[in-house]
Design an enzyme around this catalytic site. Structure first.
Site, PDB file in Angstrom:
ATOM      1  N   LYS A   1       0.835  -1.215   0.000  1.00 32.25           N
ATOM      2  CA  LYS A   1       0.000   0.000   0.000  1.00 32.25           C
ATOM      3  C   LYS A   1       0.867   1.262   0.000  1.00 32.25           C
ATOM      4  O   LYS A   1       0.688   2.150  -0.818  1.00 32.25           O
ATOM      5  CB  LYS A   1      -0.933   0.023   1.234  1.00 32.25           C
TER       6      LYS A   1
ATOM      7  N   ARG B   1     -10.430   0.633   7.868  1.00 26.90           N
ATOM      8  CA  ARG B   1      -9.997  -0.711   8.245  1.00 26.90           C
ATOM      9  C   ARG B   1     -11.089  -1.486   8.968  1.00 26.90           C
ATOM     10  O   ARG B   1     -10.887  -2.646   9.313  1.00 26.90           O
ATOM     11  CB  ARG B   1      -8.813  -0.576   9.206  1.00 26.90           C
TER      12      ARG B   1
ATOM     13  N   ARG C   1      11.538  -6.597   5.435  1.00 28.17           N
ATOM     14  CA  ARG C   1      11.517  -5.180   5.778  1.00 28.17           C
ATOM     15  C   ARG C   1      12.044  -4.957   7.210  1.00 28.17           C
ATOM     16  O   ARG C   1      12.687  -3.958   7.487  1.00 28.17           O
ATOM     17  CB  ARG C   1      10.096  -4.623   5.641  1.00 28.17           C
TER      18      ARG C   1
ATOM     19  N   ARG D   1      10.311  -0.878  12.438  1.00 28.03           N
ATOM     20  CA  ARG D   1       8.930  -0.741  12.891  1.00 28.03           C
ATOM     21  C   ARG D   1       8.665  -1.710  14.022  1.00 28.03           C
ATOM     22  O   ARG D   1       8.914  -2.913  13.895  1.00 28.03           O
ATOM     23  CB  ARG D   1       7.972  -0.973  11.722  1.00 28.03           C
TER      24      ARG D   1
ATOM     25  N   ARG E   1      -1.240  -9.166  13.038  1.00 25.40           N
ATOM     26  CA  ARG E   1      -1.761  -8.137  12.113  1.00 25.40           C
ATOM     27  C   ARG E   1      -2.505  -8.791  10.949  1.00 25.40           C
ATOM     28  O   ARG E   1      -3.539  -8.296  10.510  1.00 25.40           O
ATOM     29  CB  ARG E   1      -0.608  -7.268  11.581  1.00 25.40           C
TER      30      ARG E   1
HETATM   31  P1  AP5 Z   1       4.721  -1.715   1.949  1.00 27.35           P
HETATM   32  O1  AP5 Z   1       4.484  -0.838   0.774  1.00 27.35           O
HETATM   33  O2  AP5 Z   1       5.376  -1.143   3.144  1.00 27.35           O
HETATM   34  O3  AP5 Z   1       3.331  -2.429   2.355  1.00 27.35           O
HETATM   35  P2  AP5 Z   1       2.116  -1.893   3.190  1.00 27.35           P
HETATM   36  O4  AP5 Z   1       0.906  -2.518   2.610  1.00 27.35           O
HETATM   37  O5  AP5 Z   1       2.169  -0.413   3.308  1.00 27.35           O
HETATM   38  O6  AP5 Z   1       2.449  -2.600   4.572  1.00 27.35           O
HETATM   39  P3  AP5 Z   1       2.348  -2.059   6.052  1.00 27.35           P
HETATM   40  O7  AP5 Z   1       3.131  -2.992   6.912  1.00 27.35           O
HETATM   41  O8  AP5 Z   1       2.640  -0.606   6.138  1.00 27.35           O
HETATM   42  O9  AP5 Z   1       0.807  -2.292   6.285  1.00 27.35           O
HETATM   43  P4  AP5 Z   1       0.005  -2.251   7.601  1.00 27.35           P
HETATM   44  O10 AP5 Z   1      -1.386  -2.216   7.101  1.00 27.35           O
HETATM   45  O11 AP5 Z   1       0.350  -3.342   8.524  1.00 27.35           O
HETATM   46  O12 AP5 Z   1       0.536  -0.929   8.335  1.00 27.35           O
HETATM   47  P5  AP5 Z   1      -0.048   0.516   8.570  1.00 27.35           P
HETATM   48  O13 AP5 Z   1       1.084   1.432   8.717  1.00 27.35           O
HETATM   49  O14 AP5 Z   1      -1.122   0.828   7.620  1.00 27.35           O
HETATM   50  O15 AP5 Z   1       5.518  -2.989   1.447  1.00 27.35           O
HETATM   51  C1  AP5 Z   1       5.975  -3.955   2.379  1.00 27.35           C
HETATM   52  C2  AP5 Z   1       7.355  -4.472   1.953  1.00 27.35           C
HETATM   53  O16 AP5 Z   1       7.201  -5.193   0.751  1.00 27.35           O
HETATM   54  C3  AP5 Z   1       8.350  -3.343   1.673  1.00 27.35           C
HETATM   55  O17 AP5 Z   1       9.620  -3.715   2.114  1.00 27.35           O
HETATM   56  C4  AP5 Z   1       8.304  -3.193   0.139  1.00 27.35           C
HETATM   57  O18 AP5 Z   1       9.501  -2.748  -0.385  1.00 27.35           O
HETATM   58  C5  AP5 Z   1       8.002  -4.618  -0.292  1.00 27.35           C
HETATM   59  N1  AP5 Z   1       7.173  -4.668  -1.522  1.00 27.35           N
HETATM   60  C6  AP5 Z   1       6.074  -3.904  -1.805  1.00 27.35           C
HETATM   61  N2  AP5 Z   1       5.561  -4.222  -3.006  1.00 27.35           N
HETATM   62  C7  AP5 Z   1       6.342  -5.228  -3.494  1.00 27.35           C
HETATM   63  C8  AP5 Z   1       6.299  -5.995  -4.699  1.00 27.35           C
HETATM   64  N3  AP5 Z   1       5.373  -5.788  -5.638  1.00 27.35           N
HETATM   65  N4  AP5 Z   1       7.247  -6.946  -4.868  1.00 27.35           N
HETATM   66  C9  AP5 Z   1       8.205  -7.167  -3.915  1.00 27.35           C
HETATM   67  N5  AP5 Z   1       8.288  -6.457  -2.748  1.00 27.35           N
HETATM   68  C10 AP5 Z   1       7.364  -5.514  -2.543  1.00 27.35           C
HETATM   69  O19 AP5 Z   1      -0.738   0.355   9.997  1.00 27.35           O
HETATM   70  C11 AP5 Z   1       0.035   0.088  11.140  1.00 27.35           C
HETATM   71  C12 AP5 Z   1      -0.845  -0.022  12.364  1.00 27.35           C
HETATM   72  O20 AP5 Z   1      -1.472   1.253  12.607  1.00 27.35           O
HETATM   73  C13 AP5 Z   1      -1.993  -1.024  12.286  1.00 27.35           C
HETATM   74  O21 AP5 Z   1      -1.598  -2.326  12.621  1.00 27.35           O
HETATM   75  C14 AP5 Z   1      -2.952  -0.433  13.326  1.00 27.35           C
HETATM   76  O22 AP5 Z   1      -2.505  -0.728  14.611  1.00 27.35           O
HETATM   77  C15 AP5 Z   1      -2.792   1.066  13.106  1.00 27.35           C
HETATM   78  N6  AP5 Z   1      -3.739   1.596  12.118  1.00 27.35           N
HETATM   79  C16 AP5 Z   1      -3.448   2.089  10.883  1.00 27.35           C
HETATM   80  N7  AP5 Z   1      -4.557   2.491  10.259  1.00 27.35           N
HETATM   81  C17 AP5 Z   1      -5.575   2.246  11.112  1.00 27.35           C
HETATM   82  C18 AP5 Z   1      -6.971   2.425  11.028  1.00 27.35           C
HETATM   83  N8  AP5 Z   1      -7.554   2.927   9.926  1.00 27.35           N
HETATM   84  N9  AP5 Z   1      -7.717   2.070  12.100  1.00 27.35           N
HETATM   85  C19 AP5 Z   1      -7.162   1.571  13.205  1.00 27.35           C
HETATM   86  N10 AP5 Z   1      -5.852   1.369  13.362  1.00 27.35           N
HETATM   87  C20 AP5 Z   1      -5.057   1.697  12.314  1.00 27.35           C
HETATM   88 MG    MG Z   2       2.378   0.947   4.894  1.00 33.07          MG
END
Ligand code: AP5
Ligand code: MG
Length: 188
Positions: free
Chosen positions: A13, A87, A126, A132, A143
């Protein structure tokens, strides 16, 4: 354009939103990044860390408040990309209410589809490079469980509204980007 990118942890994402944001010239709004940024806030920080470091969702009202504050800013007037929000179905409903009060609507919801084993591998990779707190093996599994239990129903919510477009997130970075741009091109 107002677009939601949805997918499990590690789906890409953040990676794709950064590129799409440049392509579409709209801001990339990640609620995960916003919540991590509150960690330095003496009052909110410890509360937020208690949720996110363990891989649990922060409360809907808190996330909605942080997000809508950001949506009021001028750079969001022409649209935005939402990464990691909504979410829960309750968040999706709150967003709908917020938008309809402004006589606005979402243009599309893009789903990044990636297999569980690939997600785990990407996040463990990662973890070697970034620092993180939620990228530990145990928290990654939690997660993923939260995503499939609580967030997956949001996909059904948008599918019923005809907004959902599914993209194969296991392709190369460039191919995923092209697929997302193509999916957006099909929106009328
Ligand atoms: P990356 O682009 O970082 O993936 P991502 O989907 O952004 O993964 P996240 O870990 O950030 O998702 P998340 O939903 O757990 O975290 P968030 O910060 O939203 O890619 C991942 C890796 O893969 C990277 O190393 C990248 O280089 C590699 N990659 C990407 N594409 C690739 C490809 N095509 N091929 C090969 N490699 C690839 O949320 C964190 C926390 O915040 C949640 O757990 C929750 O506690 C809280 N939170 C966030 N939003 C909410 C909400 N709306 N409501 C309640 N709590 C929330
Ligand atoms: Mg992310």
């Amino acid at each position: 354009m107002r677009i939601v990118l949805i997918g499990p942890p590690g789906a890409g994402k953040g990676t794709q939103c950064r590129r799409l944001s440049a392509q579409l010239d709209v801001p990339h709004l990640s609620t995960g990044e916003m919540l991590r940024a509150t960690k330095s806030n003496p009052e909110l920080g410890p509360i937020v860390s208690g949720f996110i470091d363990d891989g649990n969702l922060a409360p809907d009202e808190l996330v909605m408040r942080i997000l809508t504050d950001r949506l009021q800013e001028d750079d969001c007037a022409a649209g935005y990309l939402l990464d990691g929000f909504p979410r829960t179905v309750a968040q999706a409903q709150m967003l709908d209410e917020y938008l309809s009060a402004k006589e606005q609507h979402l243009d599309a919801v893009l789903e990044l589809d990636v297999d569980r084993e690939v997600l785990i591998r990407r996040l463990l990779d990662r973890a070697q490079k970034e620092n993180r707190a939620d990228d530990t093996e145990q928290t990654i599994h939690h997660r993923l469980r939260v995503f499939f239990d609580v967030t997956a129903p949001v996909l059904d919510y948008y599918r019923e509204k005809g907004l959902l477009r599914k993209v194969d997130g296991e392709q190369s970075l460039d191919q995923v980007f092209e697929s997302l741009v193509r999916a957006l091109g099909e929106i009328h």
